[in-house]
Design a protein around this motif. Structure first.
Motif, PDB file in Angstrom:
ATOM      1  N   MET A 135       2.320  -6.713   4.646  1.00 59.74           N
ATOM      2  CA  MET A 135       1.067  -6.821   3.551  1.00 59.74           C
ATOM      3  C   MET A 135       2.325  -6.725   2.483  1.00 59.74           C
ATOM      4  O   MET A 135       3.609  -5.866   3.056  1.00 59.74           O
ATOM      5  N   PRO A 136       2.074  -6.966   1.489  1.00 61.42           N
ATOM      6  CA  PRO A 136       3.234  -7.008   0.698  1.00 61.42           C
ATOM      7  C   PRO A 136       3.521  -5.844  -0.060  1.00 61.42           C
ATOM      8  O   PRO A 136       4.887  -5.287  -0.391  1.00 61.42           O
ATOM      9  N   LEU A 137       1.922  -4.808   0.006  1.00 62.27           N
ATOM     10  CA  LEU A 137       2.879  -3.393  -0.987  1.00 62.27           C
ATOM     11  C   LEU A 137       1.978  -1.917   0.113  1.00 62.27           C
ATOM     12  O   LEU A 137       0.912  -2.148   0.741  1.00 62.27           O
ATOM     13  N   VAL A 138       3.028  -0.796   0.650  1.00 62.20           N
ATOM     14  CA  VAL A 138       1.963   0.206   1.336  1.00 62.20           C
ATOM     15  C   VAL A 138       2.539   1.131  -0.034  1.00 62.20           C
ATOM     16  O   VAL A 138       3.725   1.585  -0.371  1.00 62.20           O
ATOM     17  N   THR A 139       1.777   1.993   0.259  1.00 61.25           N
ATOM     18  CA  THR A 139       1.611   3.260  -0.639  1.00 61.25           C
ATOM     19  C   THR A 139       1.994   4.625   0.311  1.00 61.25           C
ATOM     20  O   THR A 139       0.724   4.568   1.475  1.00 61.25           O
ATOM     21  N   GLY A 140       2.588   5.603   0.314  1.00 66.54           N
ATOM     22  CA  GLY A 140       2.103   6.343   0.752  1.00 66.54           C
ATOM     23  C   GLY A 140       3.706   7.959   0.689  1.00 66.54           C
ATOM     24  O   GLY A 140       4.735   7.489   0.241  1.00 66.54           O
ATOM     25  N   GLY A 141       3.029   8.173   1.397  1.00 68.15           N
ATOM     26  CA  GLY A 141       4.769   9.672   1.419  1.00 68.15           C
ATOM     27  C   GLY A 141       5.674   9.581   2.549  1.00 68.15           C
ATOM     28  O   GLY A 141       5.411   7.998   3.300  1.00 68.15           O
ATOM     29  N   SER A 142       6.560  10.381   2.715  1.00 68.57           N
ATOM     30  CA  SER A 142       7.730   9.298   3.663  1.00 68.57           C
ATOM     31  C   SER A 142       7.318   9.013   5.137  1.00 68.57           C
ATOM     32  O   SER A 142       8.073   8.118   5.839  1.00 68.57           O
TER      33      SER A 142
END
Length: 436
Positions: free
Chosen positions: A223-230
């Protein structure tokens, strides 16, 4: 785009919305075997010799339009370095307001990358942050009852992250629930396919244990983009390893080479008002010398910076704490008189001046508590890059600031306000090799 060998160009490009969050993320990547370099802002020169690069911005509390502009500029630079995948990192307590900045930045990055769906998961179980049925818990307490409802800049008064993210997003927000996550990566990918058909563009993902983060990471391969905490970064290096692109030679664990060349003196600077930092300050006060900087005194024109320098110099034989940390009532009283923005700015400006002047006096090992404070200190010291060393506490590594040639400048432990055990300051000084 033509790529060099995986050993020459980074695989994972990360954008963090504050400085402590960036080191937190970099710490996770090092733990999973990626050589990781953290830059302070967008570098002027290309980066080589790293598997992952984390660009640390100070965008969490900016106007959404400014946060988007900075994040897109960071993305463009990371794409030019040859990164294969991109990670937008925010706080494990999802710090943001209804105006942003998590939603606006995530959607801008999606558009730039042509990503039709991205997950959003701030969970960090090792530090007590879990997401269940879309609700964020801090240990056994809902986010809005955890103390984060009193945050001076980003008060979090709703634990339902689907609602929180929907209020700051133009697209539709969905949920990848714990049942699907528990069934493994194939089930998560199936759920993502179903959400795409429903028109969902951002999906909060449940995670209550580290195994869930590994599952989500594996499901996000390609997937091109992942978002989240560490915490979500735990599951990403394995994808590159499985693809034969991540070659480990132990270099990720040798980041602090050169630490012994620095002067031994250390100091702790604390600007955070979080409950964890309050406990750490109280623990220190019972045992060691400390001086508090009062924003109201700063507003009256008192030279609190010089007082702090004099105090540190008077205790040059031991580490001291310079702090602005206060209980919520004190913070609110200062904000009522000065305004939220001015109160925060006065503290950041004072702490950065203290750091700058102490560094000139030979203090080259600094422990800093609070994301905004850490950002101000790093900028004041003109730090451009950090090599990420061993973990001190979950989410907080020891780091070594280096010059353009890789030479050591100073040792830093940059701590998010909510992180660390009660004796963190002492442990961090030991990890940085500071005399204390």
């Amino acid at each position: 785009m033509t790529h060099d060998s995986p050993r020459d160009t980074p695989l994972l490009g990360c954008i963090a919305d504050d400085f402590t969050g960036a080191t937190d993320l970099a710490n996770m990547l090092v733990r999973e075997g990626m050589r990781t370099l953290q830059t302070i802002g967008i570098p002027a020169a290309p980066v080589r010799g790293a598997d992952a690069v984390v660009v640390a911005l100070k965008s969490r509390t900016l106007a959404a339009s400014d946060a988007v502009a900075q994040s897109l500029a960071a993305l463009q630079w990371l794409r030019e370095q040859g990164c294969r995948q991109f990670f937008f990192k925010y706080c494990s307590t999802f710090d943001s307001t209804d105006a942003g900045n998590i939603g606006p930045v995530a959607e801008a990055l999606q558009k730039a990358l042509g990503a039709d769906l991205a997950i959003a998961c701030p969970a960090f179980p090792e530090n007590g942050r879990t997401v269940y049925r879309g609700h964020l818990f801090v240990h056994d307490t809902l986010l809005n009852e955890s103390g984060m409802q009193n945050h001076p800049l980003t008060p979090m008064r709703d634990a339902n992250l689907v609602r929180v993210l929907q209020r700051q997003s133009s697209g539709k927000v969905g949920l990848i629930g714990s049942v699907d996550v528990g069934r493994g990566p194939v089930a998560v990918r199936a759920r993502m396919a179903a959400l795409r058909k429903e028109g969902v563009t951002l999906a909060i993902a449940d995670a209550i244990a580290d195994k869930d983060l590994y599952t989500l990471g594996e499901a996000c391969a390609g997937m091109p983009l992942v978002t989240g905490g560490s915490g979500l970064a735990l599951g990403l290096p394995g994808n590159f390893r499985n693809a034969g692109m991540l070659i480990e030679d132990g270099a990720a664990t040798r980041a602090l080479d050169g630490l012994d060349l620095l002067p031994p003196r250390g100091v702790v600077l604390a600007g955070s008002a979080s409950q964890a930092t309050q406990g750490q300050v109280a623990h220190w006060l019972a045992r060691r010398p400390a001086l508090r900087i009062d924003p109201l005194a700063l507003a009256r024109g008192e030279d609190a910076v010089q007082q702090a320098i004099d105090f540190a110099q008077a205790h040059a034989d031991q580490a001291v704490l310079i702090y602005a940390t206060a209980v919520p009532d004190q913070v609110q009283a200062a904000q009522a008189q000065l305004g939220v923005e001015r109160a925060g700015h006065l503290v950041e400006q004072a702490m950065s001046s203290v750091a700058q002047r102490l560094y000139a006096h030979g203090v080259a090992r600094l422990v800093v508590a609070g994301g905004e404070t850490s950002g101000a200190v790093v900028q004041a010291l003109d730090v451009r890059a950090l090599r990420i060393g061993p973990q001190i506490d979950p989410g907080v590594p020891a780091t070594l600031a280096v010059d353009a040639d890789g030479g050591p400048l100073c040792a830093l432990a940059l701590k998010s306000g909510n992180f660390g055990t009660v004796d963190f300051f002492e442990k961090a000084l030991r990890a940085l090799g500071a005399a204390h």
